[in-house]
Design an enzyme around this catalytic site. Structure first.
Site, PDB file in Angstrom:
ATOM      1  N   TYR A   1      -3.242  44.651  37.491  1.00 14.73           N
ATOM      2  CA  TYR A   1      -3.691  43.613  38.803  1.00 14.73           C
ATOM      3  C   TYR A   1      -5.248  44.020  39.017  1.00 14.73           C
ATOM      4  O   TYR A   1      -5.329  44.164  40.326  1.00 14.73           O
ATOM      5  CB  TYR A   1      -2.583  43.923  39.952  1.00 14.73           C
ATOM      6  CG  TYR A   1      -1.395  43.347  39.642  1.00 14.73           C
ATOM      7  CD1 TYR A   1      -1.073  41.923  39.728  1.00 14.73           C
ATOM      8  CD2 TYR A   1      -0.385  44.133  39.305  1.00 14.73           C
ATOM      9  CE1 TYR A   1       0.318  41.463  39.454  1.00 14.73           C
ATOM     10  CE2 TYR A   1       1.075  43.740  39.121  1.00 14.73           C
ATOM     11  CZ  TYR A   1       1.091  42.459  39.330  1.00 14.73           C
ATOM     12  OH  TYR A   1       2.495  41.927  39.032  1.00 14.73           O
ATOM     13  N   HIS A   2      -5.989  43.948  38.041  1.00 19.04           N
ATOM     14  CA  HIS A   2      -7.483  44.035  38.474  1.00 19.04           C
ATOM     15  C   HIS A   2      -8.403  43.568  37.498  1.00 19.04           C
ATOM     16  O   HIS A   2      -7.993  43.427  36.309  1.00 19.04           O
ATOM     17  CB  HIS A   2      -7.748  45.636  38.723  1.00 19.04           C
ATOM     18  CG  HIS A   2      -7.801  46.543  37.756  1.00 19.04           C
ATOM     19  ND1 HIS A   2      -6.368  47.302  37.484  1.00 19.04           N
ATOM     20  CD2 HIS A   2      -8.402  47.025  36.877  1.00 19.04           C
ATOM     21  CE1 HIS A   2      -6.316  47.923  36.451  1.00 19.04           C
ATOM     22  NE2 HIS A   2      -7.724  47.593  36.039  1.00 19.04           N
ATOM     23  N   ALA A   3      -9.566  43.603  37.509  1.00 16.88           N
ATOM     24  CA  ALA A   3     -10.762  43.219  36.488  1.00 16.88           C
ATOM     25  C   ALA A   3     -11.868  44.326  36.921  1.00 16.88           C
ATOM     26  O   ALA A   3     -11.733  45.094  38.091  1.00 16.88           O
ATOM     27  CB  ALA A   3     -11.250  41.965  36.718  1.00 16.88           C
TER      28      ALA A   3
END
Length: 135
Positions: free
Chosen positions: A48-50
């Protein structure tokens, strides 16, 4: 969106298999950090991230899992189940890892040490960031 998978050379005989990875040879960047995930419970999604700058190679060295890649305009699902296959995750790419088998071990090779400022943890912020960057 192009999904890039690396197939690493396997060396083996009757004793078993071995895969050796070298930075800037088998891996397209200098390796600054290595970590792995295991004992991920059923139904749990990770990631759930970049990252703004970080590049990664993900290798499911045991078991299997799925990876959702999202570049802000397109999404692709990738299945990892081979310990000699690595998924390249470039910067500016949202990722979610899920459907881990009970025995899954997901190894991550990263191009930089941990830096919280490099993370984008809000999806809408990520979409705005990549759209602004493309202009």
């Amino acid at each position: 969106m192009q999904v890039v998978k690396y197939t690493f050379q396997q060396h083996g005989d009757e004793r078993g298999q071995l895969v050796a990875l070298e930075e800037l040879k088998d891996i397209p960047f200098e390796i600054k950090r290595v970590y792995y995930m295991y004992d991920t419970q059923e139904g749990v999604r990770r990631g759930y991230h970049a990252h703004r700058n970080l590049e990664q190679i993900l290798v499911c060295i045991h078991g299997s899992c799925k990876i959702l890649l999202d570049n802000g305009t397109e999404r692709k699902k990738v299945f990892l189940e081979k310990p000699y296959e690595g998924l390249y995750v470039p910067s500016d790419m949202w990722r979610e890892m899920y459907d881990f088998s009970d025995d899954a071990v997901l190894l991550v090779l990263a191009s930089a040490c941990y830096n919280e400022e490099d993370y984008i943890r809000d999806y809408q912020e990520f979409v705005d960031y990549v759209r602004k960057k493309k202009k």
